[in-house]
Design a protein around this motif. Structure first.
Motif, short mmCIF file in Angstrom:
data_model
loop_
_atom_site.label_atom_id
_atom_site.label_comp_id
_atom_site.label_asym_id
_atom_site.label_seq_id
_atom_site.Cartn_x
_atom_site.Cartn_y
_atom_site.Cartn_z
N TYR A 36 0.84 -1.21 0.00
CA TYR A 36 0.00 0.00 0.00
C TYR A 36 0.87 1.25 0.00
N GLU A 222 -8.79 3.78 0.84
CA GLU A 222 -8.96 2.51 0.15
C GLU A 222 -8.72 1.33 1.08
N GLN A 226 -11.38 -1.55 2.42
CA GLN A 226 -11.06 -2.98 2.36
C GLN A 226 -11.21 -3.62 3.74
N LEU A 278 -7.49 -2.61 -15.01
CA LEU A 278 -6.75 -2.07 -13.87
C LEU A 278 -5.25 -2.01 -14.15
N SER A 282 -3.20 1.41 -14.00
CA SER A 282 -2.06 1.48 -13.08
C SER A 282 -0.78 1.86 -13.78
N LYS A 288 -3.34 3.54 -8.28
CA LYS A 288 -4.42 2.58 -8.51
C LYS A 288 -3.94 1.13 -8.38
N TYR A 290 -2.84 -0.58 -5.88
CA TYR A 290 -3.28 -1.36 -4.73
C TYR A 290 -4.66 -1.96 -4.97
N GLU A 291 -5.53 -1.22 -5.68
CA GLU A 291 -6.83 -1.77 -6.04
C GLU A 291 -6.65 -3.00 -6.92
N ARG A 294 -5.57 -5.85 -4.73
CA ARG A 294 -6.69 -6.36 -3.93
C ARG A 294 -7.56 -7.30 -4.75
#
Length: 318
Positions: A36, A222, A226, A278, A282, A288, A290-291, A294
């Motif tokens: 993160y 974010e 989560q 994504l 990114s 972005k 880390y999304e 995840r």
């Protein structure tokens, strides 16, 4: 042992750098906090430690009947250069802790950190307790010196009075102390009964303290979202377990509840399209990433995409 991602002839001057080191472990607490931090600070790959002398191959991966090439765990350093020139940050992310040669590895890493002028060393880790999953995670701390201990006390951390910190999370700090580099370990609290599951609330608790300690600004929304989602999922899981235990109270047959599986599952075309979108986003905005991680974790496919994910953080060619 060390491969740099920058030109060795180029002089690298960092401003009062700190080094944060993380590895996988209970609840993925430390590694999630490291990822993160790396994503939200838009870090780039700075150095790569070769694992050839540290890891033995114990198995090969098979995917759809085909044996994949042998791949050793990698250890890499990522850099954030403070735009205000107050304090640069280096994040060391190890995919696994070496089964042997730990002392030599720590010595090499400390020597490298000192060559860059690193002023402080930090490790993140998990602290398994009997906490209820719905409660807030505390952050425990231990330091190598009184100055850092005072800083932890100022942040109102729960100071570890006695005990030990296992693995490289502790050994690296002990080696640093012997070599004149001080620092501290921040441990996020998680329930011991859930040690095999991801617990982002503990990662969040660590970063909430660390950004104050380092005086940096990071959007934690974010990770907070989560954590809320995982809390809800764990609440449902625990309710199921309690019902199963209640139903089997008068039975000689032990009831077991299935936990989330880590086995690979075939992705749907929709999942693949989401992942590709994504990745593309990114490439232009690392915050972005880390999304993306995840989603890959949720789908249990991060190992399949790990190399490609970390390639996002290679420094763009000038």
């Amino acid at each position: 042992m060390l491969k740099l991602d920058h030109d060795m002839n180029q002089t690298i001057t960092l401003k009062n750098p700190w080094l944060i080191a993380v590895w996988p472990g209970m609840g993925q607490v430390a590694i999630s906090a490291g990822y993160y931090l790396m994503s939200k600070l838009n870090m780039h790959l700075f150095a790569d430690f070769s694992p050839k002398d540290l890891f033995d191959v114990e198995h090969v991966e098979v995917k759809e009947g085909l044996i994949r090439p042998v791949r050793l765990p990698r250890s890499r350093v990522f850099l954030w250069t403070d735009p205000e020139a107050k304090r640069d940050l280096l994040v060391f992310i190890g995919e696994a802790q070496p089964p042997h040669g730990k002392n030599a590895f720590c010595t090499k890493l400390i020597e490298y950190a000192q060559s860059l002028g690193v002023k402080q060393l930090f490790t993140f880790a998990a602290m398994a307790t009997g906490m209820h999953p719905e409660h807030a995670s505390r952050v425990f701390g231990a330091a190598t010196d009184m100055t850092n201990l005072s800083e932890l006390q100022r942040l109102e951390l729960d100071i570890v009075q006695d005990g030990h910190i296992g693995g490289l999370n502790g050994l690296l700090l002990g080696t640093g102390l012997e070599m004149g580099l001080n620092g501290a370990c921040l441990l996020g609290e998680m329930p011991h009964i859930l040690s095999q599951l991801s617990f982002p609330k503990a990662s969040l608790a660590i970063l909430e303290k660390f950004i104050v300690l380092a005086n940096i600004d990071i959007d934690l929304s974010e990770l907070k979202e989560q954590s809320r989602q995982v809390d809800a999922q764990l609440g449902e899981l625990l309710d199921q377990v309690q019902r199963a235990m209640s139903n089997s109270a008068n039975s000689d047959v032990e009831a077991t509840e299935s936990l989330p599986s880590n086995e690979d599952s075939k992705l749907s075309s929709r999942d693949e399209e989401h992942i590709e979108r994504l990745f593309e986003e990114s490439r232009f905005d690392r915050s972005k990433a880390y999304e993306l991680k995840r989603i890959l974790d949720t789908l249990n496919v991060f190992p399949d995409y790990e190399e490609r994910f970390l390639d996002l953080f290679k420094k763009a060619e000038e």
